[in-house]
Design a protein around this motif. Structure first.
Motif, PDB file in Angstrom:
ATOM      1  N   THR A  83       0.946  -1.143  -0.136  1.00 35.65           N
ATOM      2  CA  THR A  83       0.010  -0.070  -0.112  1.00 35.65           C
ATOM      3  C   THR A  83       0.996   1.181  -0.098  1.00 35.65           C
ATOM      4  OG1 THR A  83      -1.837  -1.312   1.126  1.00 35.65           O
ATOM      5  CG2 THR A  83      -1.668   1.264   1.229  1.00 35.65           C
ATOM      6  N   LYS A  84       0.614   2.011  -1.060  1.00 34.68           N
ATOM      7  CA  LYS A  84       1.682   3.331  -1.109  1.00 34.68           C
ATOM      8  C   LYS A  84       0.739   4.607  -0.845  1.00 34.68           C
ATOM      9  CE  LYS A  84       4.662   1.067  -4.241  1.00 34.68           C
ATOM     10  NZ  LYS A  84       5.305   1.111  -5.529  1.00 34.68           N
ATOM     11  N   SER A  85       1.158   5.482  -0.277  1.00 36.00           N
ATOM     12  CA  SER A  85       0.386   6.788  -0.088  1.00 36.00           C
ATOM     13  C   SER A  85       0.994   8.087  -0.715  1.00 36.00           C
ATOM     14  CB  SER A  85       0.092   7.017   1.516  1.00 36.00           C
ATOM     15  OG  SER A  85       1.546   7.304   2.064  1.00 36.00           O
ATOM     16  N   TYR A  86       0.087   8.788  -1.287  1.00 31.22           N
ATOM     17  CA  TYR A  86       0.591   9.920  -2.172  1.00 31.22           C
ATOM     18  C   TYR A  86      -0.308  11.092  -1.633  1.00 31.22           C
ATOM     19  CZ  TYR A  86       2.370   6.576  -5.376  1.00 31.22           C
ATOM     20  OH  TYR A  86       2.770   5.651  -5.953  1.00 31.22           O
ATOM     21  N   TYR A  87       0.325  12.256  -1.766  1.00 28.24           N
ATOM     22  CA  TYR A  87      -0.520  13.531  -1.592  1.00 28.24           C
ATOM     23  C   TYR A  87      -0.574  14.392  -2.883  1.00 28.24           C
ATOM     24  CZ  TYR A  87       0.461  13.516   3.489  1.00 28.24           C
ATOM     25  OH  TYR A  87       0.569  13.175   4.797  1.00 28.24           O
ATOM     26  N   PHE A  88      -1.656  15.326  -2.888  1.00 25.36           N
ATOM     27  CA  PHE A  88      -1.763  15.930  -3.936  1.00 25.36           C
ATOM     28  C   PHE A  88      -1.407  17.236  -4.054  1.00 25.36           C
ATOM     29  CE2 PHE A  88      -5.394  13.065  -3.275  1.00 25.36           C
ATOM     30  CZ  PHE A  88      -5.339  12.420  -4.511  1.00 25.36           C
TER      31      PHE A  88
ATOM     32  N   PRO B  18       4.412  11.016  -3.648  1.00 26.18           N
ATOM     33  CA  PRO B  18       4.417  10.109  -2.825  1.00 26.18           C
ATOM     34  C   PRO B  18       5.089  10.519  -1.359  1.00 26.18           C
ATOM     35  CG  PRO B  18       5.907   9.265  -4.670  1.00 26.18           C
ATOM     36  CD  PRO B  18       5.399  10.577  -4.991  1.00 26.18           C
ATOM     37  N   GLU B  19       4.215  10.051  -0.665  1.00 29.92           N
ATOM     38  CA  GLU B  19       4.488  10.691   0.961  1.00 29.92           C
ATOM     39  C   GLU B  19       5.748  10.942   1.286  1.00 29.92           C
ATOM     40  OE1 GLU B  19       2.243  10.088   5.223  1.00 29.92           O
ATOM     41  OE2 GLU B  19       2.527   8.119   3.845  1.00 29.92           O
ATOM     42  N   HIS B  20       6.819  10.082   1.157  1.00 32.71           N
ATOM     43  CA  HIS B  20       7.970  10.216   1.464  1.00 32.71           C
ATOM     44  C   HIS B  20       8.837  11.323   0.694  1.00 32.71           C
ATOM     45  CE1 HIS B  20       8.234   7.084  -1.400  1.00 32.71           C
ATOM     46  NE2 HIS B  20       9.664   7.558  -1.648  1.00 32.71           N
ATOM     47  N   GLN B  21       8.297  11.723  -0.369  1.00 33.81           N
ATOM     48  CA  GLN B  21       8.953  12.721  -1.327  1.00 33.81           C
ATOM     49  C   GLN B  21       8.185  14.263  -1.101  1.00 33.81           C
ATOM     50  OE1 GLN B  21       9.171  10.754  -5.257  1.00 33.81           O
ATOM     51  NE2 GLN B  21      10.827   9.750  -4.745  1.00 33.81           N
ATOM     52  N   LYS B  22       7.484  14.493  -0.551  1.00 33.55           N
ATOM     53  CA  LYS B  22       6.744  15.663  -0.524  1.00 33.55           C
ATOM     54  C   LYS B  22       7.694  16.790  -0.321  1.00 33.55           C
ATOM     55  CE  LYS B  22       3.279  17.862   2.476  1.00 33.55           C
ATOM     56  NZ  LYS B  22       2.511  17.579   3.668  1.00 33.55           N
ATOM     57  N   GLN B  23       8.783  16.651   0.570  1.00 32.71           N
ATOM     58  CA  GLN B  23       9.790  17.831   0.815  1.00 32.71           C
ATOM     59  C   GLN B  23      10.718  17.849  -0.667  1.00 32.71           C
ATOM     60  OE1 GLN B  23       9.849  20.350   2.982  1.00 32.71           O
ATOM     61  NE2 GLN B  23       7.883  19.533   3.751  1.00 32.71           N
ATOM     62  N   LYS B  24      10.845  16.574  -1.055  1.00 36.92           N
ATOM     63  CA  LYS B  24      11.614  16.617  -2.263  1.00 36.92           C
ATOM     64  C   LYS B  24      10.930  17.417  -3.427  1.00 36.92           C
ATOM     65  CE  LYS B  24      14.373  13.616  -5.410  1.00 36.92           C
ATOM     66  NZ  LYS B  24      14.082  14.484  -6.514  1.00 36.92           N
ATOM     67  N   PHE B  25       9.670  17.139  -3.584  1.00 40.48           N
ATOM     68  CA  PHE B  25       8.785  17.785  -4.442  1.00 40.48           C
ATOM     69  C   PHE B  25       8.743  19.224  -4.598  1.00 40.48           C
ATOM     70  CE2 PHE B  25       4.758  19.649  -6.165  1.00 40.48           C
ATOM     71  CZ  PHE B  25       4.865  19.088  -7.303  1.00 40.48           C
ATOM     72  N   ILE B  26       8.700  19.659  -3.204  1.00 43.40           N
ATOM     73  CA  ILE B  26       8.843  21.125  -3.216  1.00 43.40           C
ATOM     74  C   ILE B  26      10.049  21.795  -3.374  1.00 43.40           C
ATOM     75  CG2 ILE B  26       8.733  22.905  -1.217  1.00 43.40           C
ATOM     76  CD1 ILE B  26       6.547  21.208   0.385  1.00 43.40           C
ATOM     77  N   LYS B  27      11.272  21.031  -2.954  1.00 42.99           N
ATOM     78  CA  LYS B  27      12.541  21.605  -3.443  1.00 42.99           C
ATOM     79  C   LYS B  27      12.573  21.456  -4.997  1.00 42.99           C
ATOM     80  CE  LYS B  27      15.012  20.168   0.514  1.00 42.99           C
ATOM     81  NZ  LYS B  27      16.183  18.965   1.008  1.00 42.99           N
ATOM     82  N   ASP B  28      12.086  20.463  -5.515  1.00 41.18           N
ATOM     83  CA  ASP B  28      12.395  20.352  -7.216  1.00 41.18           C
ATOM     84  C   ASP B  28      11.210  21.473  -7.737  1.00 41.18           C
ATOM     85  OD1 ASP B  28      13.821  18.214  -7.075  1.00 41.18           O
ATOM     86  OD2 ASP B  28      12.336  16.620  -7.431  1.00 41.18           O
ATOM     87  N   TYR B  29      10.221  21.922  -6.987  1.00 39.76           N
ATOM     88  CA  TYR B  29       9.442  22.777  -7.538  1.00 39.76           C
ATOM     89  C   TYR B  29      10.185  24.202  -7.659  1.00 39.76           C
ATOM     90  CZ  TYR B  29       5.989  26.535  -7.768  1.00 39.76           C
ATOM     91  OH  TYR B  29       5.311  27.831  -8.284  1.00 39.76           O
TER      92      TYR B  29
END
Length: 182
Positions: free
Chosen positions: A105-110, A121-132
């Motif tokens: 079971t994998k969890s994701y944010y929008f 992916p929940e564990h990549q939330k901060q990485k997504f913000i940095k990439d943005y």
């Protein structure tokens, strides 16, 4: 078709020219850097359903979330497509997507950037913000342009660029689209 070709050429040119290493220390960044990035804290099932894609232009993955609560993940390249995973999806607390397959079971944010809805992916939330933030800095001098009477904003280019790493679907306002004559 001409739109896709033009946008592809634009992104190929950004890959070849003008690249530089960026510092993405999020702790020193202020909230004002993220005025065009939205964390979505409430979604409904019909808004979530659809096809999400992540692709570099040659290969990628397609995640189809059906209205029936099932999902199908496929990989593709220029000549083939293969099934990678399937199972069920559900929303938890209105803002977390859970994908359940046979063993995991994998969890994701929008997140929302311009007309793109991203599932991160929940564990990549901060990485997504940095990439943005890094992409926003990289494209800070981008100017809006028009192809076939559609305006592409710098925010659209940021969202399109983030699709290389993260699953996204583009929201299209059907009511505002022109009717194509027969």
């Amino acid at each position: 078709m001409r739109q896709v070709f033009s946008i592809s050429i634009l992104f190929c040119s950004t890959l070849l020219w003008g690249q530089k290493t960026l510092s993405t220390d999020i702790t020193s960044a202020t909230k004002s850097h993220y005025t065009k990035l939205f964390f979505i804290d409430s979604m409904k099932g019909f808004e979530v359903a659809g096809i999400y894609i992540t692709s570099n232009g040659f290969t990628g993955y397609r995640l189809a979330l059906n209205c029936s609560g099932t999902f199908l993940k496929t990989g593709f390249d220029c000549v083939s497509r293969s099934q990678i995973d399937s199972g069920f999806w559900q929303l938890k607390d209105g803002n977390k997507l859970l994908l359940t397959s046979v063993n995991t079971t994998k969890s994701y944010y929008f997140f929302k950037v311009d007309n793109f809805y991203f599932i991160v992916p929940e564990h990549q939330k901060q990485k997504f913000i940095k990439d943005y933030h890094a992409t926003e800095v990289e494209l800070k001098n981008a100017k809006p342009f028009t192809i076939d009477s559609k305006i592409y904003s710098p925010e659209y280019l940021i969202g399109f660029s983030l699709m290389k790493k993260y699953f996204a679907k583009e929201f299209v306002d059907i009511a505002s689209q022109r009717r194509i004559p027969n």
